[in-house]
Write an enzyme that holds these catalytic residues in place. Structure first.
Site, PDB file in Angstrom:
ATOM      1  N   GLU A  59       0.828  -1.211   0.000  1.00 57.88           N
ATOM      2  CA  GLU A  59       0.000   0.000   0.000  1.00 57.88           C
ATOM      3  C   GLU A  59       0.865   1.264   0.000  1.00 57.88           C
ATOM      4  O   GLU A  59       0.526   2.255  -0.642  1.00 57.88           O
ATOM      5  CB  GLU A  59      -0.964  -0.002   1.201  1.00 57.88           C
ATOM      6  CG  GLU A  59      -2.002  -1.117   1.164  1.00 57.88           C
ATOM      7  CD  GLU A  59      -2.809  -1.173  -0.139  1.00 57.88           C
ATOM      8  OE1 GLU A  59      -2.935  -0.146  -0.826  1.00 57.88           O
ATOM      9  OE2 GLU A  59      -3.303  -2.272  -0.469  1.00 57.88           O
TER      10      GLU A  59
ATOM     11  N   HIS B 227       0.118  -1.645 -10.143  1.00 65.61           N
ATOM     12  CA  HIS B 227       0.445  -3.069 -10.089  1.00 65.61           C
ATOM     13  C   HIS B 227       1.326  -3.457 -11.275  1.00 65.61           C
ATOM     14  O   HIS B 227       1.149  -2.941 -12.372  1.00 65.61           O
ATOM     15  CB  HIS B 227      -0.845  -3.896 -10.087  1.00 65.61           C
ATOM     16  CG  HIS B 227      -1.667  -3.673  -8.858  1.00 65.61           C
ATOM     17  ND1 HIS B 227      -2.943  -3.197  -8.874  1.00 65.61           N
ATOM     18  CD2 HIS B 227      -1.352  -3.843  -7.543  1.00 65.61           C
ATOM     19  CE1 HIS B 227      -3.399  -3.090  -7.632  1.00 65.61           C
ATOM     20  NE2 HIS B 227      -2.447  -3.469  -6.805  1.00 65.61           N
TER      21      HIS B 227
HETATM   22 ZN   LIG Z   1      -2.415  -2.845  -4.858  1.00 63.83          ZN
END
Ligand SMILES: [Zn+2]
Length: 281
Positions: free
Chosen positions: A177, A186
């Protein structure tokens, strides 16, 4: 009065639809996760999905939704494209990138230590340093809200990072995070990902297909990183326990990370923030 009744009927209908989507895919999630947990190779992202899918509405509040499972996006605010380096935290003259943070007093001493470990995980080998906020205008405010999520990059002023206890307090999840807060998406949403992985579209839970979109990212001249803490797991968002992402190089069997940043994750941070490669610390 009629409006209230209508709203009641509507929300009942919506919750029925929601319940139905679970019924349609009874094997989604719980079974897949149990299998992954048994094998002890659930990735940070698997843990995040587990926390978020069962406990967070996809809409956090009236104006904020989650993209790709855990990236908060405000609909009322133009979302910045981080890939053009427009939402990076500023760098100090001493070469470090200091990120001010405040921690909710609701966390216990143990939980606070755990969050600090997640920060150290990022600091080691990079130029990033997390510092308790004193007067800084821009800062992350870490709160045990519902689920694990963060905004992407610096937004200006206070920005929340949610780390629900205990679901999100694994070191790998905390680091994941915080990487979003640093401006990273990502790994498998890289624009060139189709060269390296095959997305198994039929195996993805239908409502979550958008979590597998590609973005115009800056690869920072670094190779595709199967080991990244920012990579989805092989079974992320699977509707039937079948893989949703398969590496094209079959010799590579593992996707994602559970606990720590990969070597390339650290290089990514240093390149994005123009800190130079720091292999030595
Ligand atoms: Zn993530």
């Amino acid at each position: 009065m009629e409006q209230i009744i209508l709203l009641g009927v509507l929300s009942t209908a919506l919750s029925a639809v929601h319940a139905q989507s679970f019924l349609y895919s009874p094997q989604w999630g719980p079974i897949g996760y149990k299998e992954r947990e048994k094998q002890k190779d659930a990735t940070a992202m698997d843990t995040i999905i587990k926390a978020n899918e069962f406990q967070v509405s996809r809409i956090i509040d009236g104006t904020t939704t989650l993209r790709e499972g855990d990236i908060a996006v405000s609909t009322g605010r133009r979302s910045k494209a981080c890939f053009a380096r427009s939402c990076l935290w500023s760098k100090s003259v001493d070469g470090h990138v200091y990120i001010a943070y405040s921690l909710s007093p609701d966390y216990s001493e143990m939980e606070t230590k755990q969050i600090e470990k997640g920060m150290e995980n990022i600091e080691k080998g990079t130029c990033v340093r997390f510092v308790p906020r004193t007067h800084q205008r821009d800062y992350i405010d870490i709160q045990p809200m519902s689920g694990c999520w963060s905004y992407l990059g610096v937004r200006g002023g206070r920005q929340a990072v949610s780390l629900q206890s205990p679901q999100c307090l694994q070191v790998g999840v905390i680091s994941h995070e915080l990487m979003h807060a640093l401006g990273f998406v990502h790994e498998q949403s890289r624009f060139d990902r189709d060269t390296y992985v095959t997305i198994m579209w039929p195996n993805i839970w239908r409502d979550r297909l958008r979590n597998f979109e590609k973005f115009k990212t800056d690869s920072l001249d670094l190779p595709y990183d199967y080991d990244s803490i920012m990579h989805f797991g092989r079974y992320s968002f699977s509707q039937d326990g079948q893989p949703t992402i398969i590496p094209k190089n079959s010799q590579i069997i593992k996707l994602g990370q559970a606990n720590s940043l990969s070597h390339i994750d650290k290089l990514k941070i240093n390149r994005m923030y123009k800190c130079g490669d720091r292999d030595d610390n």
